[in-house]
Enzyme design. Structure first.
Site, PDB file in Angstrom:
ATOM      1  N   ASP A  82       0.863  -1.180  -0.162  1.00 62.79           N
ATOM      2  CA  ASP A  82      -0.006  -0.066  -0.105  1.00 62.79           C
ATOM      3  C   ASP A  82       0.891   1.170   0.054  1.00 62.79           C
ATOM      4  OD1 ASP A  82      -1.983  -1.838   0.075  1.00 62.79           O
ATOM      5  OD2 ASP A  82      -2.357  -1.403   2.184  1.00 62.79           O
ATOM      6  N   ARG A  83       0.321   2.433  -0.528  1.00 58.57           N
ATOM      7  CA  ARG A  83       0.945   3.485  -0.646  1.00 58.57           C
ATOM      8  C   ARG A  83       1.720   4.093   0.625  1.00 58.57           C
ATOM      9  NH1 ARG A  83       0.957   8.289  -3.594  1.00 58.57           N
ATOM     10  NH2 ARG A  83      -0.677   7.176  -4.907  1.00 58.57           N
TER      11      ARG A  83
END
Length: 246
Positions: A82-83
């Site tokens: 995830d970012r």
């Protein structure tokens, strides 16, 4: 073919896609050979560009890096984060290696370990979270526990440290669902500190979820040697951990 025959397999040259633009950026290389590349992703950087985004991602930076070395710059992302999750990511350097890694991705030949700082003291201190995950009906970008339509999702956790009100967990993924660790920990009442999306609260001590992929143990798909790779805990999680210790 007969026993004892020697075969020579020549792989076709790959033509990189124009969909991912090479972009210069800092790259923390943990391991590299002619088959694969393992990097330490910082928080705040997406793994792949979204359709509507042209900002820098790990894929853009890796493509620039491979081009600068005059290597095949086709992007073969084996694991993504995830970012706002930091840590180890694996890129294959050709489609053949990518295929071999995909075959072992969720087996004992490819182990992924994470560290997370979570709210509360988890009981029991070690265990298996086995809850199916599906798309949240309220928002397509969220995930939730779904006993009817959800896919099998399993996460092993182990308590590493207990603090006054919180804990550090070591987690091993047995499946690879979107937001799996974040959803599972939230479901058992111990969301990750800083994970505003699933804890439903903002934490002033850290500006992202305190989740880091710190170790990979991979049987190299070509050489068959064990790769044991680690990425240090990033500074923001080190500072949060110190604050939790008081």
């Amino acid at each position: 073919m007969q026993t004892g025959d020697t075969l020579l397999v020549v792989l076709n040259n790959e033509q990189p896609s124009d969909l991912i633009e090479p972009m210069e950026g800092q790259l923390d290389v943990i391991y590299e050979d002619k088959y694969l590349l393992v990097v330490n992703k910082p928080p705040g950087l997406a793994s792949l560009p979204a359709k509507a985004r042209s900002s820098r991602t790990m894929a853009n930076v890796v493509k620039y890096y491979l081009q600068s070395k005059e290597e095949n710059s086709s992007i073969h992302l084996v694991t993504r984060l995830d970012r706002e999750t930091s840590g180890l990511m694996v890129f294959a350097k050709n489609s053949y290696t990518h295929s071999l890694l995909d075959q072992i991705l969720h087996s004992d030949d490819f182990k992924k370990y994470y560290l997370a700082l979570v709210y509360g003291e988890v009981q029991p201190q070690n265990g298996l979270i086995d809850l199916p995950i599906g798309i949240d009906p309220k928002a397509f970008y969220l995930r939730s526990i779904d006993y009817k339509l959800g896919k099998e999702s399993r996460t092993i956790y182990e308590t590493v440290e207990n603090y006054e009100n919180d804990s550090m967990l070591k987690l091993k993924l047995l499946t690879g669902r979107t937001h799996q660790i974040r959803v599972h920990l939230s479901a058992i009442g111990h969301p990750i500190i800083g994970d505003e999306m699933y804890s439903l609260k903002k934490d002033p001590r850290i500006n992202r979820q305190a989740l880091h992929c710190y170790q990979l143990q991979i049987i190299h798909p070509v050489t068959k040697k064990l790769l044991k790779l680690t990425a240090p805990i990033p500074e923001d999680m080190v500072l949060l951990r110190s604050a939790l210790k008081g």
